[in-house]
Design a protein around this motif. Structure first.
Motif, short mmCIF file in Angstrom:
data_model
loop_
_atom_site.label_atom_id
_atom_site.label_comp_id
_atom_site.label_asym_id
_atom_site.label_seq_id
_atom_site.Cartn_x
_atom_site.Cartn_y
_atom_site.Cartn_z
N ARG A 159 172.09 -21.44 51.09
CA ARG A 159 172.21 -22.44 50.05
C ARG A 159 171.06 -23.44 50.21
NH1 ARG A 159 175.60 -19.42 48.20
NH2 ARG A 159 177.76 -19.87 47.66
N VAL A 160 170.80 -24.21 49.18
CA VAL A 160 169.71 -25.18 49.22
C VAL A 160 169.86 -26.09 50.45
CG1 VAL A 160 168.45 -26.89 47.87
CG2 VAL A 160 169.89 -25.21 46.71
N TYR A 161 171.12 -26.43 50.75
CA TYR A 161 171.37 -27.41 51.80
C TYR A 161 171.66 -26.80 53.16
CZ TYR A 161 175.92 -26.14 49.95
OH TYR A 161 176.98 -25.43 49.49
N LYS A 162 171.68 -25.45 53.26
CA LYS A 162 171.99 -24.85 54.57
C LYS A 162 171.50 -23.41 54.65
CE LYS A 162 176.34 -22.52 54.18
NZ LYS A 162 175.63 -21.28 54.19
N SER A 163 171.30 -22.93 55.89
CA SER A 163 170.95 -21.52 56.05
C SER A 163 172.24 -20.70 56.13
CB SER A 163 170.12 -21.34 57.31
OG SER A 163 170.80 -21.87 58.41
N ALA A 164 172.09 -19.39 56.10
CA ALA A 164 173.27 -18.52 56.13
C ALA A 164 173.84 -18.42 57.54
CB ALA A 164 172.88 -17.13 55.64
N TRP A 165 175.17 -18.50 57.65
CA TRP A 165 175.80 -18.29 58.95
C TRP A 165 175.98 -16.80 59.17
CZ3 TRP A 165 180.42 -22.15 59.86
CH2 TRP A 165 179.95 -23.45 59.72
N GLU A 166 176.01 -16.42 60.42
CA GLU A 166 176.31 -15.02 60.70
C GLU A 166 177.80 -14.77 60.46
OE1 GLU A 166 174.49 -14.70 64.64
OE2 GLU A 166 173.26 -16.11 63.53
N PRO A 167 178.13 -13.53 60.04
CA PRO A 167 179.53 -13.23 59.72
C PRO A 167 180.51 -13.61 60.82
CG PRO A 167 178.15 -11.45 58.97
CD PRO A 167 177.25 -12.39 59.73
N SER A 168 180.18 -13.29 62.07
CA SER A 168 181.13 -13.57 63.16
C SER A 168 181.34 -15.08 63.32
CB SER A 168 180.66 -12.94 64.47
OG SER A 168 179.38 -13.42 64.79
N GLU A 169 180.27 -15.82 63.13
CA GLU A 169 180.34 -17.28 63.24
C GLU A 169 181.21 -17.84 62.10
OE1 GLU A 169 176.91 -20.76 63.54
OE2 GLU A 169 176.35 -18.71 63.06
N ALA A 170 180.98 -17.33 60.91
CA ALA A 170 181.75 -17.78 59.75
C ALA A 170 183.24 -17.51 59.95
CB ALA A 170 181.25 -17.08 58.49
N LEU A 171 183.57 -16.30 60.42
CA LEU A 171 184.97 -15.92 60.58
C LEU A 171 185.66 -16.76 61.66
CD1 LEU A 171 184.64 -12.04 60.27
CD2 LEU A 171 185.45 -13.65 58.54
N LYS A 172 184.92 -17.06 62.71
CA LYS A 172 185.46 -17.88 63.80
C LYS A 172 185.82 -19.28 63.27
CE LYS A 172 183.00 -19.50 67.24
NZ LYS A 172 181.84 -19.42 68.14
N HIS A 173 184.93 -19.86 62.50
CA HIS A 173 185.21 -21.18 61.94
C HIS A 173 186.36 -21.13 60.95
CE1 HIS A 173 181.36 -22.47 63.65
NE2 HIS A 173 181.84 -23.68 63.51
N MET A 174 186.37 -20.08 60.12
CA MET A 174 187.45 -19.98 59.13
C MET A 174 188.81 -19.92 59.80
SD MET A 174 185.57 -17.48 56.40
CE MET A 174 187.04 -17.11 55.43
N LEU A 175 188.88 -19.20 60.92
CA LEU A 175 190.16 -19.12 61.65
C LEU A 175 190.58 -20.51 62.14
CD1 LEU A 175 190.50 -16.10 64.08
CD2 LEU A 175 192.01 -16.77 62.20
N SER A 176 189.60 -21.29 62.55
CA SER A 176 189.91 -22.63 63.07
C SER A 176 190.37 -23.57 61.95
CB SER A 176 188.71 -23.21 63.81
OG SER A 176 187.74 -23.66 62.89
#
Ligand code: FE2
Length: 177
Positions: A67-84
């Motif tokens: 996104r304009v304001y951020k780079s892409a997270w790696e899938p595993s990182e994204a899923l870990k945060h989503m769980l939290s």
């Protein structure tokens, strides 16, 4: 930013003949189980299953995209945060199912193979640990290599060592997705 989330009562949705399912996706993908979402601040019990699912998918897409304001997270990182963020911001049971469905190495993940080659997961494959991979980089020579598709199931001696960060090898993922 919040303007695009439309309330069910909105006149914009009239005469479109949308199914209930489509309406829920449009109106509920920014709602949160704790009632702190928008546009209506609906709570868990007021959200349909598909409404909750659309929030999970929308967040995963946002986190793993540039996104304009951020780079892409790696899938595993994204899923870990989503769980939290469960169960307040996302439904726990559905998020767990989503993670299970994506598999150990979600499509779009960058992985290091035992041989030292690095590639992007392009298809989950029937065996969880043996997806189809687009080889793009050699971690030993630290160079890009001619792109090659590799179905890990057909290579008994090759396996995934670990997911890796594109930053570590200065790999520009955008070129290959
Ligand atoms: Fe949205």
């Amino acid at each position: 930013m919040k303007g695009h989330a439309i309330k069910k009562s909105s006149h914009l949705l009239e005469d479109l003949n949308l199914t209930d399912l489509a309406l829920d996706v449009i109106t509920m993908h920014h709602e949160r189980p704790d009632g702190r979402g928008y546009p209506s601040g609906l709570k868990d019990k007021q959200l349909s299953q598909v409404g909750k699912m659309s929030a999970i998918v929308d967040i995963y897409d946002a986190l793993t995209s540039v996104r304009v304001y951020k780079s892409a997270w790696e899938p595993s990182e994204a899923l870990k945060h989503m769980l939290s963020w469960c169960p307040h911001q996302l439904d726990l049971e559905l998020t767990q199912k989503f993670i299970k469905m994506l598999g150990v190495y979600p499509v779009g993940s960058l992985v290091l193979l035992k041989s030292g080659m690095i590639g992007i997961v392009i298809e989950p494959g029937e065996q969880l640990l043996k997806p189809k991979i687009k080889i793009i980089f050699n971690s030993k020579s630290m160079n890009y290599v001619p792109v090659k598709i590799m179905d890990l199931r057909k290579f008994p001696n090759e396996s995934i060592q670990s997911p890796v960060s594109p930053k570590k090898y200065k790999i520009e993922m955008g070129k290959f997705l």
